[in-house]
Write an enzyme that holds these catalytic residues in place. Sequence first.
Site, mmCIF file in Angstrom:
data_model
loop_
_atom_site.group_PDB
_atom_site.id
_atom_site.type_symbol
_atom_site.label_atom_id
_atom_site.label_comp_id
_atom_site.label_asym_id
_atom_site.label_seq_id
_atom_site.Cartn_x
_atom_site.Cartn_y
_atom_site.Cartn_z
ATOM 1 N N ASN A 44 0.831 -1.198 0.000
ATOM 2 C CA ASN A 44 0.000 0.000 0.000
ATOM 3 C C ASN A 44 0.870 1.255 0.000
ATOM 4 O O ASN A 44 1.967 1.272 0.543
ATOM 5 C CB ASN A 44 -1.006 -0.004 1.167
ATOM 6 N N VAL A 45 0.356 2.283 -0.663
ATOM 7 C CA VAL A 45 1.029 3.572 -0.765
ATOM 8 C C VAL A 45 -0.022 4.635 -0.440
ATOM 9 O O VAL A 45 -0.908 4.912 -1.253
ATOM 10 C CB VAL A 45 1.618 3.800 -2.181
ATOM 11 N N GLU A 46 0.072 5.183 0.768
ATOM 12 C CA GLU A 46 -0.922 6.150 1.215
ATOM 13 C C GLU A 46 -0.647 7.539 0.652
ATOM 14 O O GLU A 46 0.426 7.812 0.107
ATOM 15 C CB GLU A 46 -0.953 6.195 2.746
ATOM 16 N N CYS A 55 -3.857 0.688 -2.662
ATOM 17 C CA CYS A 55 -3.751 -0.503 -1.819
ATOM 18 C C CYS A 55 -2.698 -1.456 -2.402
ATOM 19 O O CYS A 55 -2.229 -1.286 -3.526
ATOM 20 C CB CYS A 55 -5.106 -1.186 -1.723
ATOM 21 N N GLU A 57 -3.078 -4.489 -3.388
ATOM 22 C CA GLU A 57 -3.581 -5.221 -4.546
ATOM 23 C C GLU A 57 -3.434 -4.396 -5.825
ATOM 24 O O GLU A 57 -3.105 -4.943 -6.872
ATOM 25 C CB GLU A 57 -5.055 -5.609 -4.339
ATOM 26 N N CYS A 88 -10.719 -6.233 -0.068
ATOM 27 C CA CYS A 88 -12.060 -5.635 -0.061
ATOM 28 C C CYS A 88 -12.757 -5.983 -1.383
ATOM 29 O O CYS A 88 -12.158 -6.546 -2.296
ATOM 30 C CB CYS A 88 -11.959 -4.123 0.127
#
Length: 131
Positions: A44-46, A55, A57, A88
Site C-alpha cells: 500500500n502507498v498512502e 492498496c 492489490e 475488499c
Amino acid sequence: MSINWDELRAAARAAMTSAYAPYSKFPVGAAALTEDGRIITGCNVENASYGLTLCAECGLVSQLVASGGGKLVAFTCCDSNENVLMPCGRCRQLLFEHSANGMVLETVSGFKTIDEVLPDAFGPRDLEERK
C-alpha cells in the site's frame, strides 16, 4: 501447478516492508503467483488525500501488467503482524480481472477460489461473450 504458500507469504511480508503508510500506520503487502511461475508483489502507498491511497492489490496488479501481464493463479495478503488480510470488494474485482480460472486466495477463513470470494462477478469473459 504446485503453489508454495510459504514462499508467497514471504514475498507478501517482504513487499509489506516497502509500504508507505505514515497515516494509518497499517502497512500491507500482497503477493501472487502467475500462470508462468512469476511471483508478483505489491504494497500500500498512502496519500495525505486519503482517497488517492493505493492498496497493495493495486500495486500488485500494476506490477503484473508492467512486467508483461499474465494471469494470477494464487494470492495472499498480510499486515505487519503477518495476519492474513482479505481483499475488499473493489480489490476482489481487480484481482478477478487478472485471474486464471480457479485462482486460489488465502483468506481469513481458509483457501478459497476467486469465484467463491466474488460470486457472479462480471469481467472480461462476459464482455467477450456479448460482442
